[in-house]
Scaffold this motif. Structure first.
Motif, PDB file in Angstrom:
ATOM      1  N   UNK A  10       0.814  -1.007  -0.032  1.00  0.00           N
ATOM      2  CA  UNK A  10       0.020   0.049   0.043  1.00  0.00           C
ATOM      3  C   UNK A  10       0.831   1.162   0.005  1.00  0.00           C
ATOM      4  N   UNK A  11       0.586   2.238  -0.944  1.00  0.00           N
ATOM      5  CA  UNK A  11       1.351   3.514  -1.044  1.00  0.00           C
ATOM      6  C   UNK A  11       1.290   4.190   0.012  1.00  0.00           C
ATOM      7  N   UNK A  12       2.311   4.851   0.751  1.00  0.00           N
ATOM      8  CA  UNK A  12       2.222   5.684   1.889  1.00  0.00           C
ATOM      9  C   UNK A  12       1.363   6.983   1.505  1.00  0.00           C
ATOM     10  N   UNK A  13       0.629   7.558   2.548  1.00  0.00           N
ATOM     11  CA  UNK A  13      -0.175   8.644   2.304  1.00  0.00           C
ATOM     12  C   UNK A  13       0.816   9.714   2.643  1.00  0.00           C
ATOM     13  N   UNK A  14       0.289  11.067   2.321  1.00  0.00           N
ATOM     14  CA  UNK A  14       1.408  12.354   2.348  1.00  0.00           C
ATOM     15  C   UNK A  14       1.576  12.348   3.781  1.00  0.00           C
ATOM     16  N   UNK A  15       0.616  11.875   4.613  1.00  0.00           N
ATOM     17  CA  UNK A  15       0.665  12.068   6.236  1.00  0.00           C
ATOM     18  C   UNK A  15       1.882  11.076   6.563  1.00  0.00           C
ATOM     19  N   UNK A  16       1.708   9.691   6.019  1.00  0.00           N
ATOM     20  CA  UNK A  16       2.876   8.913   6.246  1.00  0.00           C
ATOM     21  C   UNK A  16       4.253   9.381   5.910  1.00  0.00           C
ATOM     22  N   UNK A  17       4.204   9.761   4.644  1.00  0.00           N
ATOM     23  CA  UNK A  17       5.512  10.280   3.955  1.00  0.00           C
ATOM     24  C   UNK A  17       6.353  11.400   4.994  1.00  0.00           C
ATOM     25  N   UNK A  18       5.160  12.282   5.495  1.00  0.00           N
ATOM     26  CA  UNK A  18       5.664  13.524   6.302  1.00  0.00           C
ATOM     27  C   UNK A  18       6.377  12.984   7.442  1.00  0.00           C
ATOM     28  N   UNK A  19       5.634  11.920   8.314  1.00  0.00           N
ATOM     29  CA  UNK A  19       6.085  11.431   9.530  1.00  0.00           C
ATOM     30  C   UNK A  19       7.552  10.691   9.153  1.00  0.00           C
ATOM     31  N   UNK A  20       7.746  10.069   8.107  1.00  0.00           N
ATOM     32  CA  UNK A  20       8.814   9.337   7.844  1.00  0.00           C
ATOM     33  C   UNK A  20       9.900  10.282   7.944  1.00  0.00           C
ATOM     34  N   UNK A  21       9.813  11.408   7.032  1.00  0.00           N
ATOM     35  CA  UNK A  21      10.705  12.505   6.699  1.00  0.00           C
ATOM     36  C   UNK A  21      11.133  13.195   8.005  1.00  0.00           C
ATOM     37  N   UNK A  22      10.146  13.646   8.818  1.00  0.00           N
ATOM     38  CA  UNK A  22      10.461  14.186  10.260  1.00  0.00           C
ATOM     39  C   UNK A  22      11.217  13.182  11.203  1.00  0.00           C
ATOM     40  N   UNK A 105      12.204  23.330  -7.057  1.00  0.00           N
ATOM     41  CA  UNK A 105      10.855  24.204  -6.872  1.00  0.00           C
ATOM     42  C   UNK A 105       9.546  23.636  -6.122  1.00  0.00           C
ATOM     43  N   UNK A 106      10.049  22.613  -5.285  1.00  0.00           N
ATOM     44  CA  UNK A 106       9.013  22.332  -4.257  1.00  0.00           C
ATOM     45  C   UNK A 106       8.934  22.897  -3.109  1.00  0.00           C
ATOM     46  N   UNK A 107       7.963  22.586  -2.381  1.00  0.00           N
ATOM     47  CA  UNK A 107       7.484  23.486  -1.050  1.00  0.00           C
ATOM     48  C   UNK A 107       8.776  23.180  -0.098  1.00  0.00           C
ATOM     49  N   UNK A 108       9.558  24.171   0.232  1.00  0.00           N
ATOM     50  CA  UNK A 108      10.776  23.998   1.200  1.00  0.00           C
ATOM     51  C   UNK A 108      10.141  23.801   2.677  1.00  0.00           C
ATOM     52  N   UNK A 109       9.138  24.038   2.879  1.00  0.00           N
ATOM     53  CA  UNK A 109       8.584  23.778   4.150  1.00  0.00           C
ATOM     54  C   UNK A 109       8.089  22.353   4.656  1.00  0.00           C
ATOM     55  N   UNK A 110       8.055  21.560   3.406  1.00  0.00           N
ATOM     56  CA  UNK A 110       7.527  20.187   3.647  1.00  0.00           C
ATOM     57  C   UNK A 110       8.890  19.380   4.206  1.00  0.00           C
ATOM     58  N   UNK A 111       8.515  18.458   5.188  1.00  0.00           N
ATOM     59  CA  UNK A 111       9.648  17.632   5.783  1.00  0.00           C
ATOM     60  C   UNK A 111      10.422  16.815   4.538  1.00  0.00           C
ATOM     61  N   UNK A 112       9.989  16.446   3.727  1.00  0.00           N
ATOM     62  CA  UNK A 112      10.486  15.648   2.522  1.00  0.00           C
ATOM     63  C   UNK A 112      11.596  16.264   1.875  1.00  0.00           C
ATOM     64  N   UNK A 212      10.385   3.968   0.854  1.00  0.00           N
ATOM     65  CA  UNK A 212       8.983   4.943   0.749  1.00  0.00           C
ATOM     66  C   UNK A 212       8.676   5.472  -0.448  1.00  0.00           C
ATOM     67  N   UNK A 213       9.875   6.395  -0.913  1.00  0.00           N
ATOM     68  CA  UNK A 213       9.597   7.140  -2.451  1.00  0.00           C
ATOM     69  C   UNK A 213       9.307   5.943  -3.676  1.00  0.00           C
TER      70      UNK A 213
END
Length: 305
Positions: A10-22, A105-112, A212-213
């Motif tokens: 199952x693909x990770x959700x955006x929330x899952x990806x943010x948690x992993x990156x954090x 050019x992606x969002x620099x505030x994102x943990x990923x 994850x990616x």
């Protein structure tokens, strides 16, 4: 091993990806190394040590190995370790360029995004560390063949999504397994053991992110896309593994390069070691639907399957 036709996890959700990156960012803050300070660069090379665990030598177990003096065996493992380090530098530079392009050019505030820059910084330090280590092992620059360099140039320019991240994972997993053996082996020269320990600790975070990616980018992909990317990843894996030990290591270790190359190609011990060390990697690729009949041909040729 999972079936070659198995679907991906199952693909990770955006929330899952943010948690992993954090978590990876926090881990990096808590446990990272400065090779300039951690590695003993000042003590002269002690040639009574190996450069890598002798069992990982491409000639270990062959008749040629049995004929070599202990001094020749140690010199060969030092040259082979330097060659692996040089190949690592080459691929880490590809990795850095792919990640910079992916997060451009992606969002620099994102943990990923912040993790991607952290990983790139790690890879920069690792490349310098490998370069200094190879020099201390008294080895020349072992560059891949010109064709391989040019193929790498094309790959880093065109690769994206799961092809990029799964290829990163393959390179890191293969290095990780052998370096875990080297860092624990008291026959290996101490500064190389330190280098390997640093790389293993920090690359464990990189491999987590690459897995994850890969799962995320595969989500909803068509069968054709999986087939194409499975082949691309397998070809890249073949090129990386077959480029790790340059044939010039044998001449630089004082051996007959023609005989050494011939015996290395037929070395069943080394082939078996590669296959057993990559079982987890192959299981992951299978679970992600990235092991096809065509791709498995390349993995078998590289002795990864």
């Amino acid at each position: 091993m999972a079936s070659a036709t198995a679907g991906s996890d199952a693909a990770p959700t955006q929330s899952d990806r943010d948690d992993v990156a954090r978590r990876l960012l926090h881990s990096s803050e808590a446990l990272s190394y400065d090779p300039a300070q951690e590695v003993d660069w000042e003590t002269p090379l002690d040639t009574s040590y190996h450069g890598a665990s002798p069992e990982w030598s491409t000639l270990y177990g062959t008749s040629y190995w049995a004929e070599m003096t202990p001094e020749q065996q140690r010199e060969l493992t030092r040259q082979e370790a330097a060659s692996v380090a040089s190949t690592g530098i080459w691929f880490e530079m590809i990795l850095q360029q792919m990640m910079l392009r992916d997060f451009y050019a992606k969002d620099p505030t994102e943990p990923a995004f912040q993790w991607a820059l952290t990983e790139i910084a790690d890879e920069c330090r690792h490349s310098i560390m490998f370069a200094r280590g190879a020099a201390k092992l008294r080895a020349p620059a072992y560059r891949p063949r010109r064709l391989v360099i040019e193929l790498g140039r094309v790959f880093k320019t065109l690769a994206f999504g799961e092809a990029a991240y799964a290829a990163i994972l393959v390179a890191e997993e293969v290095l990780d397994v052998m370096q875990r053996d080297w860092m624990r082996d008291e026959r290996v020269v101490p500064f190389v053991r330190t280098i390997n320990n640093i790389h293993v600790v920090e690359e464990s975070r990189h491999m987590k992110f690459a897995r994850e990616e890969t799962r995320t980018r595969l989500a909803g992909s068509s069968r054709l896309r999986r087939q194409i990317n499975a082949l691309v990843i397998a070809i890249v894996s073949y090129v990386i593994v077959t480029s790790m030990v340059h044939k010039k290591v044998y001449a630089n270790a004082g051996l007959d390069p023609e005989r050494a190359t011939r015996e290395a190609k037929g070395n069943e011990h080394h082939k078996s070691l590669l296959r057993s060390s990559c079982s987890g990697l192959m299981e992951f690729l299978g679970s992600a639907g990235l092991l096809t009949k065509t791709s498995m041909w390349f993995y078998k040729r590289a002795n990864l399957l």
